[in-house]
Each structure stands twice: as C-alpha cells, then as structure tokens.
Design a protein around this motif. Structure first.
Motif, PDB file in Angstrom:
ATOM      1  N   ALA A   8       0.829  -1.209   0.000  1.00 22.96           N
ATOM      2  CA  ALA A   8       0.000   0.000   0.000  1.00 22.96           C
ATOM      3  C   ALA A   8       0.862   1.258   0.000  1.00 22.96           C
ATOM      4  CB  ALA A   8      -0.928  -0.007   1.214  1.00 22.96           C
ATOM      5  N   SER A   9       1.957   1.203   0.734  1.00 24.68           N
ATOM      6  CA  SER A   9       2.867   2.352   0.773  1.00 24.68           C
ATOM      7  C   SER A   9       3.489   2.597  -0.592  1.00 24.68           C
ATOM      8  CB  SER A   9       3.970   2.117   1.813  1.00 24.68           C
ATOM      9  OG  SER A   9       3.425   1.990   3.110  1.00 24.68           O
ATOM     10  N   LYS A  10       3.861   1.526  -1.287  1.00 27.66           N
ATOM     11  CA  LYS A  10       4.449   1.664  -2.618  1.00 27.66           C
ATOM     12  C   LYS A  10       3.441   2.243  -3.610  1.00 27.66           C
ATOM     13  CE  LYS A  10       7.873  -2.043  -2.187  1.00 27.66           C
ATOM     14  NZ  LYS A  10       8.334  -3.371  -2.694  1.00 27.66           N
ATOM     15  N   VAL A  11       2.190   1.759  -3.522  1.00 26.06           N
ATOM     16  CA  VAL A  11       1.143   2.284  -4.416  1.00 26.06           C
ATOM     17  C   VAL A  11       0.923   3.772  -4.156  1.00 26.06           C
ATOM     18  CG1 VAL A  11      -1.304   2.166  -4.996  1.00 26.06           C
ATOM     19  CG2 VAL A  11       0.018   0.055  -4.701  1.00 26.06           C
ATOM     20  N   PHE A  12       0.855   4.122  -2.873  1.00 25.96           N
ATOM     21  CA  PHE A  12       0.655   5.536  -2.515  1.00 25.96           C
ATOM     22  C   PHE A  12       1.825   6.389  -3.008  1.00 25.96           C
ATOM     23  CE2 PHE A  12       1.304   9.075   0.455  1.00 25.96           C
ATOM     24  CZ  PHE A  12       0.086   9.724   0.325  1.00 25.96           C
ATOM     25  N   TYR A  13       3.039   5.864  -2.847  1.00 21.37           N
ATOM     26  CA  TYR A  13       4.228   6.594  -3.299  1.00 21.37           C
ATOM     27  C   TYR A  13       4.206   6.796  -4.810  1.00 21.37           C
ATOM     28  CZ  TYR A  13       9.132   7.554  -4.349  1.00 21.37           C
ATOM     29  OH  TYR A  13      10.295   8.109  -4.831  1.00 21.37           O
ATOM     30  N   MET A  14       3.869   5.742  -5.556  1.00 16.74           N
ATOM     31  CA  MET A  14       3.831   5.840  -7.018  1.00 16.74           C
ATOM     32  C   MET A  14       2.731   6.802  -7.476  1.00 16.74           C
ATOM     33  SD  MET A  14       4.440   1.827  -8.038  1.00 16.74           S
ATOM     34  CE  MET A  14       4.246   2.155  -9.787  1.00 16.74           C
ATOM     35  N   LEU A  15       1.582   6.759  -6.802  1.00 20.13           N
ATOM     36  CA  LEU A  15       0.484   7.668  -7.141  1.00 20.13           C
ATOM     37  C   LEU A  15       0.882   9.125  -6.868  1.00 20.13           C
ATOM     38  CD1 LEU A  15      -2.448   7.996  -8.067  1.00 20.13           C
ATOM     39  CD2 LEU A  15      -3.150   7.740  -5.674  1.00 20.13           C
ATOM     40  N   THR A  16       1.580   9.346  -5.759  1.00 20.83           N
ATOM     41  CA  THR A  16       2.034  10.702  -5.427  1.00 20.83           C
ATOM     42  C   THR A  16       3.024  11.218  -6.462  1.00 20.83           C
ATOM     43  OG1 THR A  16       1.748  10.244  -3.063  1.00 20.83           O
ATOM     44  CG2 THR A  16       3.117  12.127  -3.666  1.00 20.83           C
ATOM     45  N   VAL A  17       3.964  10.356  -6.841  1.00 20.27           N
ATOM     46  CA  VAL A  17       4.954  10.740  -7.853  1.00 20.27           C
ATOM     47  C   VAL A  17       4.268  11.063  -9.180  1.00 20.27           C
ATOM     48  CG1 VAL A  17       6.884   9.905  -9.257  1.00 20.27           C
ATOM     49  CG2 VAL A  17       6.847   9.471  -6.790  1.00 20.27           C
ATOM     50  N   PHE A  18       3.276  10.241  -9.547  1.00 20.40           N
ATOM     51  CA  PHE A  18       2.549  10.465 -10.806  1.00 20.40           C
ATOM     52  C   PHE A  18       1.844  11.819 -10.795  1.00 20.40           C
ATOM     53  CE2 PHE A  18      -1.467  10.138 -13.181  1.00 20.40           C
ATOM     54  CZ  PHE A  18      -0.959   9.896 -14.457  1.00 20.40           C
ATOM     55  N   VAL A  20       2.554  14.473  -8.938  1.00 23.32           N
ATOM     56  CA  VAL A  20       3.556  15.550  -8.936  1.00 23.32           C
ATOM     57  C   VAL A  20       4.127  15.753 -10.339  1.00 23.32           C
ATOM     58  CG1 VAL A  20       5.829  16.225  -8.080  1.00 23.32           C
ATOM     59  CG2 VAL A  20       4.140  15.279  -6.507  1.00 23.32           C
ATOM     60  N   VAL A  21       4.375  14.642 -11.042  1.00 19.37           N
ATOM     61  CA  VAL A  21       4.914  14.738 -12.408  1.00 19.37           C
ATOM     62  C   VAL A  21       3.915  15.432 -13.336  1.00 19.37           C
ATOM     63  CG1 VAL A  21       5.551  13.394 -14.459  1.00 19.37           C
ATOM     64  CG2 VAL A  21       6.470  12.777 -12.215  1.00 19.37           C
ATOM     65  N   ILE A  22       2.628  15.089 -13.212  1.00 24.13           N
ATOM     66  CA  ILE A  22       1.599  15.721 -14.047  1.00 24.13           C
ATOM     67  C   ILE A  22       1.532  17.224 -13.791  1.00 24.13           C
ATOM     68  CG2 ILE A  22      -0.880  15.861 -14.481  1.00 24.13           C
ATOM     69  CD1 ILE A  22       0.459  13.437 -15.734  1.00 24.13           C
ATOM     70  N   PHE A  23       1.534  17.608 -12.515  1.00 25.20           N
ATOM     71  CA  PHE A  23       1.492  19.033 -12.184  1.00 25.20           C
ATOM     72  C   PHE A  23       2.754  19.741 -12.660  1.00 25.20           C
ATOM     73  CE2 PHE A  23      -1.956  17.999  -9.209  1.00 25.20           C
ATOM     74  CZ  PHE A  23      -2.785  19.091  -9.401  1.00 25.20           C
ATOM     75  N   SER A  24       3.896  19.071 -12.560  1.00 24.36           N
ATOM     76  CA  SER A  24       5.151  19.670 -13.011  1.00 24.36           C
ATOM     77  C   SER A  24       5.133  19.890 -14.514  1.00 24.36           C
ATOM     78  CB  SER A  24       6.336  18.775 -12.632  1.00 24.36           C
ATOM     79  OG  SER A  24       6.417  18.607 -11.232  1.00 24.36           O
ATOM     80  N   LEU A  25       4.623  18.907 -15.256  1.00 24.44           N
ATOM     81  CA  LEU A  25       4.539  19.050 -16.712  1.00 24.44           C
ATOM     82  C   LEU A  25       3.566  20.161 -17.105  1.00 24.44           C
ATOM     83  CD1 LEU A  25       4.525  15.311 -17.897  1.00 24.44           C
ATOM     84  CD2 LEU A  25       6.367  16.984 -18.132  1.00 24.44           C
ATOM     85  N   SER A  26       2.475  20.308 -16.353  1.00 22.71           N
ATOM     86  CA  SER A  26       1.513  21.362 -16.664  1.00 22.71           C
ATOM     87  C   SER A  26       2.130  22.750 -16.504  1.00 22.71           C
ATOM     88  CB  SER A  26       0.278  21.236 -15.768  1.00 22.71           C
ATOM     89  OG  SER A  26       0.595  21.522 -14.419  1.00 22.71           O
ATOM     90  N   CYS A  27       3.135  22.861 -15.637  1.00 21.62           N
ATOM     91  CA  CYS A  27       3.848  24.132 -15.473  1.00 21.62           C
ATOM     92  C   CYS A  27       4.974  24.288 -16.481  1.00 21.62           C
ATOM     93  CB  CYS A  27       4.416  24.234 -14.055  1.00 21.62           C
ATOM     94  SG  CYS A  27       3.174  24.242 -12.747  1.00 21.62           S
ATOM     95  N   LEU A  28       5.607  23.180 -16.848  1.00 23.81           N
ATOM     96  CA  LEU A  28       6.797  23.231 -17.700  1.00 23.81           C
ATOM     97  C   LEU A  28       6.462  23.320 -19.180  1.00 23.81           C
ATOM     98  CD1 LEU A  28       9.897  23.071 -17.829  1.00 23.81           C
ATOM     99  CD2 LEU A  28       9.679  20.576 -17.911  1.00 23.81           C
TER     100      LEU A  28
END
Length: 294
Positions: A8-18, A20-28
């Motif tokens: 569950a921790s790994k899934v949560f970590y991967m979802l968080t990274v995903f 953050v990456v989407i929001f970062s791309l929306s800015c970049l």
C-alpha cells in the motif's frame, strides 16, 4: 500484514509521484512551447506546425530583440523596480513585523495597528484616489513610483509576524540580560535566524513586481517609462510601411509576430528562472514557519 502495508505504501508513493509529475509538466510545457515558438520559422508558426520542438530552427527572432533598444530600456526599468521594491518592502516590513510580533503588554498599540492593517488589506481607497496620491507625490514616470505603488503587502507581513512569534523568547531574554536593546536584538539575533522567511518574502516581492504590468500603464505616460511586462503587453505595434526602407521591409517579411513576441516573453522569464533556484531552498521552511504558530 506487513507485506500488505508495504504494498500500500508503494502504491501511494507511485500515485504521489505520478500526480507531482503531471502538475510539473503542466507548469513546464507552456514554457517549452513558448521557447519552441521563438526558435521556429515564420512559415512553421503561421501554419501551426510547432509543437514542443522548434520547426525550421532559427535565431532571427532573438537577433531582432538585440536591435530593440526599447525592450532593453524596459528590461532595465523592471530590474530597478524589483531591486528598489524588494529593499523598501523588507526595510519597512522587518521592523514593523518585529514590533507587531510582541504581545500587547510589550507593545500597547499592537492590536489597533493590526486591525488597521487587516482593514486596509480587505478594502482599498480605489483606483482614482490611489492615482491622485501617486501624482501629488510626483511619482508619475518614476521608477520609485513603480517600486512603492503597491504599498505594504499585509499578507507577507502577517507571515513574517508569525515567524517572529515562533522564535524562542529565551533568546531575547538572554540578550536583554546582557544589556542588548530592541534594535541590537533585531539585527544581531532575530535577523540571522530569519533567513527562510526573508528569502520567502523577497521571492514573493520579486515575482510579483516583475510580472506586474497594469500599474506600469497607469503610472507611465510615455513608453520610455514602461517596465518590461507593460511593454510586452502592448507589443502590437502599427507600422507605417510608407516610411520603411527596402531592407527593413525584407527583415519584417522574415519575422512572425507570434514568434517574436514568444522570444520576448521567454527572455522576460529568464531572470525569475535564474533567481528562483537560489531562494527555493528557503521557500518551504519559510512558508511553514511563517504560517503555523504553536
């Protein structure tokens, strides 16, 4: 059970990274698209072929910027405005916040001043009284006028007040025992440990003043006094083709107004992109310590 928690921790970590990456791309991606437009040929821009990579790579737009003296004049005005406004804001905000961080017992008019500041943050006198005040003080067509026209940012001051309130009182009490006065305590003890909030407020001021364009229109009667963002905002220029030479007409024919404007916009963003990494390390700690009070 432990394996399920780890999964569950790994899934949560991967979802968080995903996320953050989407929001970062929306800015970049808008920044990348603007750069691609500025480096593309006139034909590619006009036909809508440009995506996130330049088409018909060319530096003609940046060469044209080098010839635009008004662009660099406005750039210089914007730099002066940012430096002056940041220094003035910190010079006023630091002692004001330090005084207002004291208790009512230590500084009697604290509550009254805070209510006045909060009222001014919620309600303004209006555009016309503001303009008349600036005009009466001789701040039209002035870099100083552009620097002080925003007044004292109350929200930033509240962040700084909360930060000063979070500083241990024992430090000040020890300094008082050693004979230090309020100014000595402020400059020798409080400011050295307040780098996070000072850097955060400086970043807010720099970004806000650099991107502001409306006040440049109101306080500048001539284009020579426009800050950079005000100049970029009115980049639609009417050209008298009856007065230009054959060489000038050939140069204009090779340029796209969209690509040229994109080049100017990208150049105007560079100072913020350069400054931000140096202040970013203080940003998170400054916001957290300035917004949470124990």
């Amino acid at each position: 059970m432990i394996e399920r928690k780890n999964a569950a921790s790994k899934v949560f970590y991967m979802l968080t990274v995903f996320i953050v990456v989407i929001f970062s791309l929306s800015c970049l991606l808008p920044l990348v698209y603007t750069l691609a437009l500025s480096l593309s040929s006139k034909e590619a821009v006009a036909s809508g072929q440009v995506g996130f990579f330049p088409v018909g790579l060319t530096l003609v737009n940046y060469k044209e910027i080098m010839k635009d003296m008004q662009f660099f004049l406005s750039f210089g005005i914007a730099v002066q405005r940012v430096i002056l406004s940041t220094l003035i804001a910190l010079a006023v905000m630091i002692p004001a916040s330090y005084a207002l961080a004291k208790s009512k017992k230590e500084f009697a008019p604290r509550n009254v001043i805070m209510w006045i500041c909060m009222f001014c943050m919620m309600f303004s006198g209006g555009l016309i009284p503001w303009y008349m005040t600036m005009k009466n003080y001789g701040l039209i067509n002035s870099v100083l006028g552009l620097a002080v026209c925003g007044g004292l940012p109350i929200y930033n001051m509240i962040l700084m007040i909360n930060f000063f309130e979070s500083i241990s009182k024992e430090l000040e009490e020890a300094a008082i025992v050693d004979g230090a006065g309020p100014w000595r305590i402020l400059f020798s003890i409080v400011l050295p440990i307040s780098k996070p909030i000072i850097a955060t407020i400086a970043l807010f001021t720099i970004v806000g003043q650099w991107n502001e364009f409306f006040q440049g229109y109101v306080l500048s009667t001539k284009i020579n006094y426009y800050p950079l963002q005000s100049y970029i905002k009115q980049m639609v220029v009417q050209i008298d083709y009856s007065t230009i030479t054959e060489d000038q007409f050939a140069s204009l024919a090779n340029l796209s107004n969209t690509a040229l404007n994109s080049a100017k916009i990208f150049v105007s963003m560079l100072p913020i992109l350069v400054i931000y990494p140096f202040l970013q390390k203080y940003f998170v700690s400054g916001i957290m310590l300035g917004s949470v009070k124990e």
